[in-house]
Design an enzyme around this catalytic site. Structure first.
Site, short mmCIF file in Angstrom:
data_model
loop_
_atom_site.label_atom_id
_atom_site.label_comp_id
_atom_site.label_asym_id
_atom_site.label_seq_id
_atom_site.Cartn_x
_atom_site.Cartn_y
_atom_site.Cartn_z
N ASP A 84 17.80 39.15 -27.95
CA ASP A 84 18.39 37.83 -28.15
C ASP A 84 17.60 36.96 -29.11
OD1 ASP A 84 20.48 38.33 -26.31
OD2 ASP A 84 19.12 37.90 -24.66
N HIS A 140 11.38 40.49 -20.91
CA HIS A 140 12.46 41.38 -20.49
C HIS A 140 12.14 41.93 -19.12
CE1 HIS A 140 15.19 44.89 -20.43
NE2 HIS A 140 15.92 44.17 -21.26
N HIS A 157 21.32 36.37 -18.40
CA HIS A 157 21.75 37.65 -18.99
C HIS A 157 22.31 37.37 -20.38
CE1 HIS A 157 22.86 41.72 -19.33
NE2 HIS A 157 23.98 41.75 -18.65
N ARG A 195 15.65 46.74 -30.34
CA ARG A 195 16.85 46.07 -30.84
C ARG A 195 16.48 44.83 -31.65
NH1 ARG A 195 19.92 45.17 -25.29
NH2 ARG A 195 17.81 44.42 -24.84
N SER A 243 25.42 43.09 -16.08
CA SER A 243 26.79 43.43 -16.48
C SER A 243 27.11 44.90 -16.24
CB SER A 243 27.03 43.05 -17.95
OG SER A 243 26.09 43.68 -18.79
#
Length: 469
Positions: free
Chosen positions: A405, A350, A304, A359, A274
């Protein structure tokens, strides 16, 4: 202005943390009483323009590494080829926003309440200026964003032209494209504007875009899932809390979660799909609306941003088949079943990181604080113990650890946002802050049209034969 002259003040705010002393480069605490972000940037840009000119003049021919055939055919992994000022991703440390890690941002960026999560407006200020803002500056920026949040009716009509069942990302991107009608950059370029001034209408578009996307995103959510009952902006709330409010969630813990969510999803350097797409499209001087819409289409891909919806759906499938009180052995069997069917365990691994995504860690800390007994959170914790050893045993994964995620969906689900198909829209709203900030600096620094060289398999084969002879 010398950027490092106030670093000592920042260090004192962090209790003399050695990690920050080692990491801060272009960063200072905000000591100016000026509350206007535009004037701050106007002061900073000439210095950074000269810095880039000097870098190019003195070191333009320095090699940054060798390009291999594996890199060319492997998605350009490991290839350095893009300038991205707002954040930097380290394989071991994770993301740093202008030199600050996520825990450091949680300590120094202003919050809505003492000990609370950082306000996304503070991160926006940090990404654009390299400075940690005061609470007064964040409040002023929050007020400015609310003043820019009005969305024309034709944007909603454009969304309404789509079937209600269209994917939320399709509807969201359609709304962003409709916002482009009022692009200040497009108007200025048509009238004629010096290249040195490109950054100013880009700034106007980017801030308006950042302000408007929560309104568009919440309209999509309410249209699909809440019978079209729309909630107006609350002028007393900050960016993250207002987004939660627009969606229909006024619980203070959900507001805190949205502040954290938007902050940590905002930027992840420039090489991800993105961010790179936004930069690539903008390098053709497409305005921020067009560029961000293109970025959203990349974000919508399963490899993504769509991954965050896949994680929650997979976790729920575990519960459906094995129950909430699943044993470690049952979980191992289910994971092997997933892998042996040719699928991946969503939320793990990742493209750059080689350790647990920070995160993920900060979301885990949020869950331990606010929802420790949630059954799905407890399952996520169990997955953290079970999945990495299995992926390591499989031997095909460079990073077996959980990414961002792996946790976000469970948090959202706990507070009532259960519609997994919508999760990528939340990611998209967040990413507007990082992409918008970098687009302003792209234009301020005069970065050129992106045009890498491509090759055919035949040309690679020919080159390799000559290299071997």
């Amino acid at each position: 202005m010398a950027f490092l002259r106030s670093v000592s003040k920042l260090r004192s705010r962090l209790g003399q943390q050695s990690s920050l002393r080692d990491s801060v480069r272009w960063l200072q605490t905000q000591t100016s009483s000026d509350l206007d972000l535009h004037s701050q940037l106007k002061e900073l840009i000439p210095e950074q323009q000269e810095r880039l000119k000097k870098l190019k003049a003195e070191h333009g021919k320095v090699q940054l590494g060798n390009i291999t055939v594996d890199m060319v055919i492997g998605g350009m992994r490991g290839m350095t080829g893009l300038l991205w000022e707002t954040s930097l991703l380290d394989p071991d440390e994770g993301i740093r926003f202008r030199g600050l890690s996520i825990p450091e941002c949680q300590k120094v960026l202003p919050a809505a309440k003492p000990g609370g999560e950082p306000l996304p407006e503070g991160l926006l200020w940090l990404l654009l200026t390299g400075k940690v803002p005061s609470k007064e500056q964040v409040d002023a920026l929050s007020s400015e964003l609310r003043s820019r949040a009005k969305v024309p009716d034709y944007v909603f009509k454009a969304i309404d032209a789509l079937p209600v069942g269209a994917h939320p990302m399709t509807q969201f991107t359609t709304g962003v494209m409709a916002l482009q009608v009022k692009s200040e950059f497009s108007k200025a370029y048509d009238k004629g504007i010096p290249k040195s001034k490109y950054w100013e209408p880009t700034y106007e578009d980017s801030l308006s875009l950042i302000a408007q996307v929560p309104v568009v995103a919440s309209y999509v959510y309410r249209r699909i899932y809440k019978d079209g009952k729309i909630i107006p902006v609350d002028d007393s709330l900050d960016y993250g809390a207002n987004f939660a409010h627009l969606l229909g969630f006024d619980d203070h813990k959900m507001q805190e979660l949205m502040r954290l969510y938007v902050t940590i999803h905002s930027d992840h350097e420039g090489g991800n799909v993105s961010a790179h797409t936004g930069h690539l499209v903008a390098s053709a001087l497409s305005d921020p609306y067009l560029s961000f819409a293109a970025a959203l289409n990349g974000l919508a891909g399963p490899l993504h941003g769509l991954a965050n919806q896949e994680v929650l759906l997979w976790i729920k499938s575990v519960v459906d088949e094995c129950g909430e009180n699943i044993t470690t052995e049952q979980l191992k069997d289910y994971i092997w079943k997933t892998l042996n069917s040719g699928k991946v365990v969503p939320g793990f691994g990742h493209g750059v990181l080689r350790k647990t995504d920070p995160r993920y860690t900060c979301q885990r800390e949020f869950a331990l604080k606010h929802m420790p007994d949630d059954p799905l959170f407890q399952l996520v914790s169990k997955l953290y113990d079970v999945v990495p050893p299995i992926l390591t045993e499989l031997g095909k994964v460079k990073n077996p650890w959980p990414n961002v995620d792996a946790h976000s969906g469970v948090l959202l689900n706990h507070f009532g946002l259960t519609e997994a198909r919508y999760f990528t829209v939340l990611f998209g709203v967040s990413r507007s802050i990082g992409i918008g900030s970098q687009l302003i600096w792209d234009r301020a620094l005069g970065l050129p049209l992106e045009r890498p060289k491509s090759v055919t398999m035949e040309s690679l084969e020919s080159y390799c034969k000559k290299a071997a002879s």
